[in-house]
Scaffold this active site. Structure first.
Site, mmCIF file in Angstrom:
data_model
loop_
_atom_site.group_PDB
_atom_site.id
_atom_site.type_symbol
_atom_site.label_atom_id
_atom_site.label_comp_id
_atom_site.label_asym_id
_atom_site.label_seq_id
_atom_site.Cartn_x
_atom_site.Cartn_y
_atom_site.Cartn_z
ATOM 1 N N GLU A 97 144.470 43.930 31.843
ATOM 2 C CA GLU A 97 145.559 44.130 30.890
ATOM 3 C C GLU A 97 146.837 44.595 31.566
ATOM 4 O OE1 GLU A 97 143.047 47.972 30.626
ATOM 5 O OE2 GLU A 97 142.769 45.862 31.131
ATOM 6 N N ASP A 131 150.952 48.342 31.809
ATOM 7 C CA ASP A 131 149.563 48.351 31.340
ATOM 8 C C ASP A 131 149.554 48.501 29.819
ATOM 9 O OD1 ASP A 131 146.567 48.765 32.259
ATOM 10 O OD2 ASP A 131 146.941 50.217 30.655
ATOM 11 N N HIS A 163 136.945 40.135 21.824
ATOM 12 C CA HIS A 163 137.656 39.604 22.986
ATOM 13 C C HIS A 163 138.598 38.433 22.680
ATOM 14 C CE1 HIS A 163 135.832 42.171 26.026
ATOM 15 N NE2 HIS A 163 134.700 42.061 25.336
#
Length: 319
Positions: A217, A173, A186
């Protein structure tokens, strides 16, 4: 030459029939032969043919039984099978098609018709595989997506169980990804995901290792035949490689993902550069183990790494 790289398995207990078929198909296709059902299954596993021409009436194992076994296995279920048989009644044809054969040709056959139907079904199979592949690719990173991972994981889990070999698993992650998105927007978040994807692909060193974007993610890496030590070593290499690229994170003087980034401390107290947290484990599957539970266990280790301060690898032995 069109279809010159395609491989066809011909299965018939009459060798003269096999030779006759092979004679007029060899100029266009690579031919593999089997004279009974059991050896046909062996040849399928060994050669992974693009299409099977299958007789029905064979000793010990009929063509119907062979087809059922092919359709029951995830690795062979999508190989097109054409029955080429002397059985010419409607009931047998219906049975073959219901079991999953793509076509049913009766003997004596016309060579031109056989070639045309083979060509048609190979083309349809190519279309199917293209669509299937596109459905299993993450459009942003080019990695496999979750669906693609699930398919591969099912195969590797079964292989590890049968061969009693270790199966390593990493769940990864990106730390503080929301901060990154809020700070840079973004589009730059997408660039970050692509960059991390590149790091992962450059870190693994075996063709058997498999990376996927797990969602958001998160990424996941499957490591066949890899013990705990090897799994943890790769996890730490991933973590260090991400740190080495020094992508700023937080409220920074940002100019883009390139060598001209101004590298300053983040103003919100977070770590100045993008890091990743990882859950890592390895196990040899045994009777009663669940593939789904294994993923959940490693995912739990990831969240433990996040809770313990991020930028670290947690294993089943971590405190």
């Amino acid at each position: 030459m069109e279809n010159s790289n395609k491989k066809i398995l011909i299965v018939d207990d009459e060798k003269m029939n096999i030779m006759a078929l092979a004679h007029f198909l060899k100029p266009q296709y690579d031919i593999v032969m089997a004279t009974d059902g059991a050896s046909a299954l062996v040849e399928v596993e060994k050669h992974k043919p693009d299409l099977v021409l299958l007789d029905i009436l064979m000793p010990d194992m009929s063509g119907f039984e062979v087809l059922i076994k092919l359709k029951d296995a995830s690795e062979t279920m999508n190989i097109p099978v054409i029955f080429l048989t002397g059985l010419n009644n409607a009931e047998d044809e219906e049975k073959g098609l219901l079991l999953g054969a793509v076509d049913y040709i009766t003997k004596p056959f016309n060579k031109t018709i056989v070639k045309a139907r083979i060509k048609t079904h190979l083309k349809m199979s190519d279309y199917f595989h293209t669509i299937e592949k596109l459905c299993m690719i993450d459009a942003l990173t080019g990695l496999s997506n979750r669906r693609g991972f699930d398919k591969r994981f099912e195969t590797e889990w079964g292989r590890a169980f049968r061969e009693k070999k270790s199966l390593g698993l990493l769940v990864i992650d990106i730390d503080n990804f929301k901060i990154y998105n809020d700070t840079y927007g973004h589009p730059q978040g997408d660039n970050l995901l692509q960059t991390i994807s590149d790091v992962l692909q450059k870190t693994i060193n075996r063709s058997s290792d498999f990376i996927a974007r797990w969602g958001g993610e998160e990424f996941i890496i499957l490591l066949p035949d890899t013990d705990m030590e090897g799994t943890v070593n790769l996890a730490e290499q991933v973590r260090l490689n991400v740190m080495e690229i020094s992508i700023p994170c937080g409220k920074l003087n940002f100019t883009g993902l390139n060598d001209n980034i101004v590298k300053t401390q983040s103003s919100d107290g977070s770590k100045p550069y993008v890091t990743v947290s990882l859950g890592a484990s390895s196990k040899i599957p045994v009777e009663g183990d669940s593939a789904e539970n294994y993923i959940t266990e490693v995912d739990t280790l990831l969240y433990k790494a996040k809770k313990n301060g991020k930028n670290q690898t947690c294993t089943p032995d971590s405190k």
